[in-house]
Every structure is written in structure tokens, then in C-alpha cells.
Design a protein around this motif. Structure first.
Motif, PDB file in Angstrom:
ATOM      1  N   ALA A 113       0.831  -1.205   0.000  1.00 46.46           N
ATOM      2  CA  ALA A 113       0.000   0.000   0.000  1.00 46.46           C
ATOM      3  C   ALA A 113       0.862   1.251   0.000  1.00 46.46           C
ATOM      4  CB  ALA A 113      -0.919  -0.011   1.219  1.00 46.46           C
ATOM      5  N   SER A 114       1.930   1.251   0.783  1.00 43.00           N
ATOM      6  CA  SER A 114       2.826   2.400   0.843  1.00 43.00           C
ATOM      7  C   SER A 114       3.503   2.644  -0.503  1.00 43.00           C
ATOM      8  CB  SER A 114       3.879   2.172   1.933  1.00 43.00           C
ATOM      9  OG  SER A 114       4.822   3.222   1.959  1.00 43.00           O
ATOM     10  N   LEU A 115       3.944   1.567  -1.155  1.00 43.67           N
ATOM     11  CA  LEU A 115       4.584   1.712  -2.465  1.00 43.67           C
ATOM     12  C   LEU A 115       3.631   2.287  -3.506  1.00 43.67           C
ATOM     13  CD1 LEU A 115       6.557  -1.675  -2.685  1.00 43.67           C
ATOM     14  CD2 LEU A 115       7.557   0.616  -2.560  1.00 43.67           C
ATOM     15  N   ARG A 116       2.364   2.017  -3.352  1.00 39.83           N
ATOM     16  CA  ARG A 116       1.384   2.425  -4.353  1.00 39.83           C
ATOM     17  C   ARG A 116       0.551   3.616  -3.921  1.00 39.83           C
ATOM     18  NH1 ARG A 116      -0.257  -3.925  -5.606  1.00 39.83           N
ATOM     19  NH2 ARG A 116       1.798  -4.473  -6.467  1.00 39.83           N
ATOM     20  N   GLY A 117       0.995   4.291  -2.846  1.00 37.85           N
ATOM     21  CA  GLY A 117       0.367   5.536  -2.437  1.00 37.85           C
ATOM     22  C   GLY A 117      -0.946   5.388  -1.712  1.00 37.85           C
ATOM     23  N   ARG A 118      -1.189   4.208  -1.125  1.00 37.82           N
ATOM     24  CA  ARG A 118      -2.426   3.986  -0.381  1.00 37.82           C
ATOM     25  C   ARG A 118      -2.127   3.972   1.113  1.00 37.82           C
ATOM     26  NH1 ARG A 118      -3.174  -0.294  -4.242  1.00 37.82           N
ATOM     27  NH2 ARG A 118      -2.889  -1.791  -2.542  1.00 37.82           N
ATOM     28  N   PRO A 119      -3.110   4.254   1.952  1.00 38.52           N
ATOM     29  CA  PRO A 119      -2.865   4.262   3.402  1.00 38.52           C
ATOM     30  C   PRO A 119      -2.675   2.851   3.953  1.00 38.52           C
ATOM     31  CG  PRO A 119      -5.188   4.647   2.944  1.00 38.52           C
ATOM     32  CD  PRO A 119      -4.490   4.680   1.608  1.00 38.52           C
ATOM     33  N   ALA A 120      -1.862   2.748   5.002  1.00 33.93           N
ATOM     34  CA  ALA A 120      -1.650   1.467   5.670  1.00 33.93           C
ATOM     35  C   ALA A 120      -2.758   1.218   6.684  1.00 33.93           C
ATOM     36  CB  ALA A 120      -0.286   1.454   6.356  1.00 33.93           C
ATOM     37  N   LYS A 121      -3.020  -0.041   6.965  1.00 31.53           N
ATOM     38  CA  LYS A 121      -4.054  -0.420   7.927  1.00 31.53           C
ATOM     39  C   LYS A 121      -3.434  -0.755   9.280  1.00 31.53           C
ATOM     40  CE  LYS A 121      -7.287  -2.298   4.498  1.00 31.53           C
ATOM     41  NZ  LYS A 121      -8.065  -3.506   4.086  1.00 31.53           N
ATOM     42  N   ASP A 122      -4.175  -0.504  10.333  1.00 36.04           N
ATOM     43  CA  ASP A 122      -3.706  -0.836  11.681  1.00 36.04           C
ATOM     44  C   ASP A 122      -3.860  -2.332  11.946  1.00 36.04           C
ATOM     45  OD1 ASP A 122      -3.103   1.781  12.171  1.00 36.04           O
ATOM     46  OD2 ASP A 122      -4.898   2.196  13.363  1.00 36.04           O
ATOM     47  N   TYR A 123      -2.978  -2.828  12.800  1.00 32.36           N
ATOM     48  CA  TYR A 123      -3.045  -4.239  13.184  1.00 32.36           C
ATOM     49  C   TYR A 123      -4.017  -4.405  14.348  1.00 32.36           C
ATOM     50  CZ  TYR A 123      -1.814  -8.821  14.992  1.00 32.36           C
ATOM     51  OH  TYR A 123      -1.866 -10.122  15.438  1.00 32.36           O
ATOM     52  N   VAL A 124      -5.069  -5.154  14.116  1.00 32.41           N
ATOM     53  CA  VAL A 124      -6.051  -5.470  15.149  1.00 32.41           C
ATOM     54  C   VAL A 124      -6.346  -6.962  15.053  1.00 32.41           C
ATOM     55  CG1 VAL A 124      -8.307  -4.998  16.144  1.00 32.41           C
ATOM     56  CG2 VAL A 124      -7.099  -3.191  14.898  1.00 32.41           C
ATOM     57  N   HIS A 125      -6.060  -7.689  16.115  1.00 34.58           N
ATOM     58  CA  HIS A 125      -6.349  -9.122  16.092  1.00 34.58           C
ATOM     59  C   HIS A 125      -6.969  -9.535  17.410  1.00 34.58           C
ATOM     60  CE1 HIS A 125      -6.141 -13.392  15.546  1.00 34.58           C
ATOM     61  NE2 HIS A 125      -5.361 -13.534  16.591  1.00 34.58           N
ATOM     62  N   HIS A 126      -8.174 -10.063  17.333  1.00 36.81           N
ATOM     63  CA  HIS A 126      -8.862 -10.589  18.510  1.00 36.81           C
ATOM     64  C   HIS A 126      -8.475 -12.057  18.669  1.00 36.81           C
ATOM     65  CE1 HIS A 126     -11.429  -7.029  19.022  1.00 36.81           C
ATOM     66  NE2 HIS A 126     -11.417  -6.967  17.695  1.00 36.81           N
ATOM     67  N   SER A 127      -8.013 -12.396  19.848  1.00 35.47           N
ATOM     68  CA  SER A 127      -7.496 -13.741  20.094  1.00 35.47           C
ATOM     69  C   SER A 127      -8.524 -14.809  19.766  1.00 35.47           C
ATOM     70  CB  SER A 127      -7.062 -13.873  21.555  1.00 35.47           C
ATOM     71  OG  SER A 127      -6.668 -15.204  21.828  1.00 35.47           O
ATOM     72  N   LEU A 128      -8.040 -15.888  19.173  1.00 31.93           N
ATOM     73  CA  LEU A 128      -8.877 -17.048  18.880  1.00 31.93           C
ATOM     74  C   LEU A 128      -8.881 -18.029  20.039  1.00 31.93           C
ATOM     75  CD1 LEU A 128      -7.626 -17.700  15.235  1.00 31.93           C
ATOM     76  CD2 LEU A 128      -9.629 -16.398  15.952  1.00 31.93           C
ATOM     77  N   GLY A 129      -8.247 -17.648  21.149  1.00 35.23           N
ATOM     78  CA  GLY A 129      -8.101 -18.542  22.275  1.00 35.23           C
ATOM     79  C   GLY A 129      -6.696 -19.118  22.312  1.00 35.23           C
ATOM     80  N   VAL A 130      -6.396 -19.886  23.323  1.00 38.42           N
ATOM     81  CA  VAL A 130      -5.081 -20.515  23.461  1.00 38.42           C
ATOM     82  C   VAL A 130      -5.280 -22.011  23.610  1.00 38.42           C
ATOM     83  CG1 VAL A 130      -3.914 -18.515  24.439  1.00 38.42           C
ATOM     84  CG2 VAL A 130      -5.136 -20.062  25.962  1.00 38.42           C
TER      85      VAL A 130
END
Length: 451
Positions: free
Chosen positions: A343-360
Motif C-alpha cells: 500500500a505504501s509503495l502504491r500511495g495507499r494508506p496502511a491499515k492498523d493491526y487489530v487481532h482478537h485472540s482465537l483462544g489458546v
């Protein structure tokens, strides 16, 4: 073309490079990965490598087999000067050289955290790499062979004693699988009784498996103790000199096998040999979009993920929360990192990392496991099946999935393999001895001193 340098070929580095290969146009950028090993270790399988439930090679994913358009350098990055966009590389052969980059990706991974405990560096094995898991397995199998020929006494007790230090996932899973292997070996060694086995798990805190709640953690302790293990909580290793284990709770005994899994530390290249911003723990300061920097100031064209990155945990709902260093986060951060760089190379905004745990989920030995997702807790055989199902799907490539699954199916019919290949650690012994066992003993002794 722009040069993208990825430091480290572990989870985050491998998935970043793999994702870039699939999406980069041929004239858009060139990717280089620097790592001393030619493979990515799938660490969740290391406890099963210890137990012989997974072949050692199947827990390693070849970089060259899967990264066809990436330049791979077998070596280590010893210094990074981002002000000059330059990294110094020490290859496995030849002199050091400098690499210029336009985009830097730091995924060097953590190292095993150790302390200046007498005898630790001489006696202990880690459990972060395939060769360590294989050596632990061979050490136990060889100990059974030697103990079976000895009369009851101190030497026999020492050979049948194993100690694992560290009650996190790596330590508990490794301990559970090691105990499972030892119990399975008894039917092949009628000279050895179950009461002779002495397995010790040592944890400095008052509980094990911090990723699960108190109740399931206490159940795991009870489960291990019912199988004959001794769990030492609120206890530290004081000394391991000459194989004599001394614990802070007053316990003292001889142990043939000592495994150290007491946490990770930041890679020295990150906190000692870069001009990039790090926090008090020596981890790279990383924004939610995986760029290195803070919310107010970003380091241009530098990204990071994995165990060496202090990534905000947006799913936790606390401003100071950071993602824990585990495979679940590293894999997903690597996949997002590839997308954000594109995205950065192509001039688009980057997305934030959000991950909800699937459990352990954790294995505690063949047919035993534990799973927790919020208040849902599953124990025993169903949890063990969930562990195997999740990880056979999570390991990269269908080729590796098929190989691992085939070994599991074979073991279900014929049982696990109980052959020790400790002799491969001294491959020239037979050649040097030339039929004279006394010369072979001298060769093995010399190899041991050199090692």
C-alpha cells in the motif's frame, strides 16, 4: 527498483516476504531476506519433535522452496545505520559487506533469555530451534539405554531425571511431551520402572501458563502431578553445575537433562546495534500500522513485526497494551506487513493491526491438552485434537501439512518412533575408530570437548 531488506526469516519475516512475492510487480521492488538459517522454524511443533510425534524436518519450512523471487542471504545482520539506509551483513562464509536498502523490515525475532546461573550455559538446552528439540529427544532416549544396563544407584537415578525450567507455553508443552515420551518408553524397557522416573518443572511465578486463567492453570499442574511429575512453583534455579540441580525451594538432585525455556529477550541487533528507537525492554517502538516510530513521529520506510516489536494491542482496549510475543501475532503481523508495504509503495494508506485472540491451546502430551477461549475451557483429548487440527492448518504450505499429517496417521497405527540418533552429533566417530572401540571413545570425547 526499490530495495526491500527483511532482517530475519522467522514467522513475521517469512510471511512478509511470501506476501510480497505474491503481489509485487516484477519491476516494482526487489526483496532480500537475511537469516543465518535456510528455513523458518514452526516453533509450536518443537514439543512434538521432542516426543517424536513430528519429524524434525517437517517442523522447518524451507525459505528457498517457497520464496522463488526473493534474494536469500545466509548470514546475520550485525549493524543497521538507518541514517544511511545501510545494513552490515556477516555471511556464513566470506567477509562482511554492506547492503543498501530503500525499505527496511525488522523481523529478527527474540533470543532465549538467560541468567548468570552456575552451570546453566554448560548443561542446559534451549527449545527455540529444531536442532535443540532433536538433541533433547536423543538425550532422553540415550539415557534410557544407559540406565537399563546399570544397577539401582545414584548414576541410574541421574540418567532418569529431567528438569525443565520455565512454565510458559514452550516449557509446559515441552515438559508434557517429554513426560509422555518417557512414559511410552517404559514398555520397551522392562528393566526400568515408572517409579524411577523423576521429572521436574520449575517456575519462578506462583502459576504456570500465564495466558490461561487460574483455574485451567491449576488443572494443568494437577494433571502433570498425577502423571508422576513434580511441579515447583515460586521456585528458581540456583545452580546446575556439573549436572547438580539446586533450586531455591531447597530441592537438590542430579539431573541428566536440563531444558531452559524461561522467556525471551530482545535480539541484541535491535537494542545494541541500530539507530532505531527502542523502548525500555529493548524492543522496537512500533505504531499500530507496523511502522517503526511513535504516534507523533514515524521513521520513514522502516517497518517491524514479531517478537522484537512492541506493537500496540488495539483489541485489548487499553492504551498501554502491547501484543504478546507468540506465533499467532507474528504470523498475522507478517501478513499485514506485506499488505501495508505494498500500500505504501502504491500511495495507499496502511491499515492498523487489530487481532482478537482465537483462544489458546496447548498440548500436554499424546492425547492430552487444554484449550481456553474466554470462559470456555476444554480439557483432555478433545483439546489435544484441537491443538493438532489448528497447527496442521496453520503451518505454511500444503506440502508441509501433508507430511505432518502422514506422520500422525502412521503413528496412530504403529506408535511413535523410539530410535535415538545421538550418534549423528559425532558423524566421524565410526570412521575414525576404524573398528577400534577405544579410538571411537577418544574421538567422541574430543568432539564433546570441541562442542
Amino acid at each position: 527498483m526499490r530495495e526491500i531488506l527483511i532482517v530475519g526469516g522467522g514467522y513475521a519475516g517469512f510471511y512478509t516476504a511470501w506476501g510480497l512475492e505474491k503481489k509485487l510487480r516484477r519491476d516494482e521492488a526487489r526483496v532480500t531476506v537475511v537469516d543465518p538459517r535456510p528455513y523458518m522454524t514452526y516453533q509450536p511443533f518443537l514439543p512434538e519433535v521432542v516426543a517424536g510425534s513430528v519429524e524434525a524436518r517437517h517442523a522447518a519450512v524451507s525459505l528457498r522452496r517457497h520464496l522463488h523471487r526473493t534474494r536469500l542471504i545466509a548470514g546475520s545482520v550485525t549493524e543497521i545505520r538507518d541514517s544511511a539506509h545501510t545494513a552490515t551483513v556477516r555471511p556464513q562464509s566470506g567477509p562482511e559487506f554492506d547492503l543498501h536498502y530503500d525499505i527496511l523490515v525488522m523481523t529478527a525475532g527474540a533470543v532465549t533469555r538467560t541468567f548468570p546461573i552456575p552451570g546453566l550455559s554448560d548443561q542446559a538446552y534451549g527449545l527455540k530451534h529444531v536442532e535443540e528439540a532433536v538433541a533433547i529427544r536423543d538425550r532422553l532416549l540415550t539415557s534410557f539405554d544407559r540406565a537399563a544396563t546399570l544397577p539401582h544407584g545414584p548414576e541410574r537415578r541421574r540418567l532418569l531425571t529431567a528438569t525443565v525450567v520455565g512454565g510458559g507455553f514452550s516449557g509446559v508443552e515441552g515438559f508434557g511431551e517429554l513426560l509422555s515420551l518417557a512414559s511410552a518408553l517404559l514398555k520397551h524397557y522392562p528393566e526400568i520402572g515408572a517409579e524411577e522416573l523423576a521429572f521436574h518443572l520449575v517456575e519462578a511465578r506462583g502459576r504456570i501458563l500465564p495466558e490461561v486463567t487460574d483455574g485451567p492453570g491449576e488443572w494443568v499442574v494437577r494433571s502433570l502431578e498425577k502423571r508422576g511429575a513434580r511441579v515447583h512453583l515460586n521456585t528458581q534455579l540456583v545452580s546446575a553445575k556439573d549436572g547438580r540441580v539446586v533450586l531455591s525451594d531447597g530441592s537438590e538432585y542430579d539431573s541428566e537433562l536440563l531444558v531452559w525455556t524461561a522467556g525471551n529477550a530482545a535480539n541484541p541487533i535491535v537494542h545494541n546495534h541500530t539507530d532505531l528507537p527502542v523502548d525500555a525492554r529493548g524492543l522496537l517502538m512500533v505504531r499500530a500500522d507496523l511502522r517503526v516510530g511513535t504516534e507523533s513521529e514515524v521513521v520513514a520506510d522502516v517497518w517491524a513485526a514479531g517478537d522484537d516489536a512492541s506493537v500496540p494491542d488495539l483489541a485489548a482496549g487499553r492504551p498501554d497494551a502491547r501484543t504478546v510475543p507468540n506465533a499467532q501475532h507474528a504470523v498475522r503481523q507478517g501478513k499485514l506487513l506485506a499488505k501495508n508495504i505494498l500500500a505504501s509503495l502504491r500511495g495507499r494508506p496502511a491499515k492498523d493491526y487489530v487481532h482478537h485472540s482465537l483462544g489458546v491451546v496447548a498440548t500436554l502430551g499424546l492425547g492430552r491438552g487444554i484449550f481456553q477461549y474466554r470462559r470456555l475451557v476444554i480439557k483432555g483429548f478433545p483439546a489435544w485434537l484441537m491443538h493438532r487440527g489448528y497447527h496442521v492448518l496453520a503451518i505454511p504450505s500444503w506440502e508441509r501439512k501433508a507430511r505432518v499429517f502422514a506422520v500422525w496417521v502412521t503413528a496412530a497405527f504403529f506408535g511413535r518412533d523410539v530410535i535415538s540418533l545421538a550418534s549423528v552429533q559425532h558423524p566421524r566417530e565410526a570412521f575414525v575408530s576404524s573398528g577400534d572401540p577405544r579410538r571411537g571413545e577418544k574421538s567422541a570425547d574430543a568432539d564433546a570437548v570441541a562442542g
